[in-house]
Write an enzyme that holds these catalytic residues in place. Sequence first.
Site, PDB file in Angstrom:
ATOM      1  N   GLY A  58       0.832  -1.195   0.000  1.00  0.00           N
ATOM      2  CA  GLY A  58       0.000   0.000   0.000  1.00  0.00           C
ATOM      3  C   GLY A  58       0.865   1.242   0.000  1.00  0.00           C
ATOM      4  O   GLY A  58       2.066   1.173   0.297  1.00  0.00           O
ATOM      5  N   CYS A  85       5.243  -6.203   1.862  1.00  0.00           N
ATOM      6  CA  CYS A  85       5.582  -4.775   1.788  1.00  0.00           C
ATOM      7  C   CYS A  85       4.871  -4.010   2.911  1.00  0.00           C
ATOM      8  O   CYS A  85       5.178  -4.204   4.075  1.00  0.00           O
ATOM      9  CB  CYS A  85       5.264  -4.219   0.411  1.00  0.00           C
ATOM     10  SG  CYS A  85       6.060  -2.623   0.081  1.00  0.00           S
ATOM     11  N   SER A 227     -21.213  -9.655 -27.514  1.00  0.00           N
ATOM     12  CA  SER A 227     -20.412  -8.664 -28.239  1.00  0.00           C
ATOM     13  C   SER A 227     -19.372  -9.304 -29.145  1.00  0.00           C
ATOM     14  O   SER A 227     -18.864  -8.670 -30.058  1.00  0.00           O
ATOM     15  CB  SER A 227     -19.699  -7.747 -27.241  1.00  0.00           C
ATOM     16  OG  SER A 227     -18.698  -8.470 -26.538  1.00  0.00           O
ATOM     17  N   GLY A 229     -16.629 -10.389 -27.687  1.00  0.00           N
ATOM     18  CA  GLY A 229     -15.454 -10.362 -26.831  1.00  0.00           C
ATOM     19  C   GLY A 229     -15.326 -11.641 -26.023  1.00  0.00           C
ATOM     20  O   GLY A 229     -16.238 -12.474 -25.991  1.00  0.00           O
ATOM     21  N   SER A 232     -18.151 -12.145 -22.942  1.00  0.00           N
ATOM     22  CA  SER A 232     -19.515 -12.491 -23.342  1.00  0.00           C
ATOM     23  C   SER A 232     -19.553 -13.820 -24.080  1.00  0.00           C
ATOM     24  O   SER A 232     -20.509 -14.590 -23.951  1.00  0.00           O
ATOM     25  CB  SER A 232     -20.122 -11.384 -24.202  1.00  0.00           C
ATOM     26  OG  SER A 232     -19.505 -11.297 -25.459  1.00  0.00           O
TER      27      SER A 232
END
Length: 511
Positions: A58, A85, A227, A229, A232
């Site tokens: 973060g 981290c 679509s 893509g 979908s």
Amino acid sequence: MKNTIHQTILVLDFGGQYKELIARTVRENRVHSVILPGSTPVEKVRELAPIGIILTGGPHSVYEEDAPRADKALFELGIPVLGICYGMQMMSYVLGGKVSSCEVSEYGTTRVDVVGDSVLFDGVKTPLSALMSHTDYVSQLPQGFTVTAVTAVCPVAAAENADRGLYAVQFHPEVERTRGGKRIIRNFLYKVCKAKGDYTIDAYIENEIRRIRDTVGEDGRVLLGLSGGVDSAVAAALLAEALPNRLTCIFVDHGMMRKNEGEEIAKEFGGKSLDLVCVDACRRFLDSLKGVTDPETKRKIIGEEFVRVFEKESAKYAGNFLAQGTIYPDVIESGANNSANIKSHHNVGGLPADTKFAGIVEPLRGLFKDEVRKLGRKLGLSRQRVERQPFPGPGLGVRVIGEVTAEKLDILRDADAIFREETEKSRVRADQYFAVLTSSRSVGVVGDFRTYGYVLALRAVRTSDFMTCEYARLPYSLLDRVSKRIVNEVPGVGRVVYDVTGKPPATIEWE
């Protein structure tokens, strides 16, 4: 709720840019993962009953007053925890350690020396090269912790309290730049959390088919906007598997698809156990774009027209369930499931109160993009469909610079097809490649005649996340072959150029 289907690793997000990469890495190891905000109450964590918890990085300094922190009770649940981290610093701070500002910050690939016997580093070649990105460091560990790795300037690059199942690394094991990092995460999953590896795409298909049938019922039908893509298409294939002959797919052809894509969609889905409705709206979209040159205006017009066409056609299917190709990153970015709201997605948030549909079905809601592609292959979709490159919603409408016309779209379609065909045959490494028809024209000579054709730009990039990219170093021989084919085979193109700009400062698309 507790996941009774798979063992789960909970990824608690503290604003790190790699949270999705962490969750995907866990799933690559056949362990289910869920991302929730770092502020998730301990009661909810207990209810979820994960076999392990990973705390992300973060941008904050943990000692700042408003810095996000987990409840100390999280570390007393008896569930193994891996802090990465900021996650490492926050764990140390909450448990009584000290975090200080670095005298020398570490950014980029750094040598990490392992100095203790830790299960995290089993099988990892050391010293390892790891990605560091921090301006704070753990200057004093909590009681019971020992140092297991250091760098030249960081005295605590990794630490642990193995008796309590608490582990932490200052570097990012989830990224490719950390050699052996994926093994470190795998060690945490299998040697610390005792994972069974019970999460597979086959299991997902089986469970999702059962869920779809329970949601829709014995007689219900589903409507899906197709679509072409990846999302979908895979959603359609899974729904057709779950509900044979009870799925209707509406494909709105706005006239701005790539070459032959409309025909390919009809061919691939026309023979499946579903009803495919193809709506030819090409003229409607072109008429609405007459005289429009601003890219944002073009996007809004195309989006608005698409909604209107789909609404008109879908009105015939009142009472159906509406299916959407929502995937897990959409859910995370839209702030669903208590995640931080990064950006809204049109397909997240459920149905409006006045909807004419019986309900909503989202068969891919729990999957990342790489998992969606795996699922598509399992369901028998073509490689071309499953590996389809990212393609903007407005299609070629935003790859034609300036006003969009039928003539320009035809020119771009043919040129783009040549570039993609030759690039695929060459087997060069590029993650996305396409052509852009600029609004500029250039003087040329063909035979004894002067020409004044369009300037066409080629774009090819290398990227792992599409948030940044560098241009692909395509061989001159490939560029030469593509350029010659385009100017010889595509009337209207007089000059071909290659885009050598990275992101940033540019974007991958031109508009």
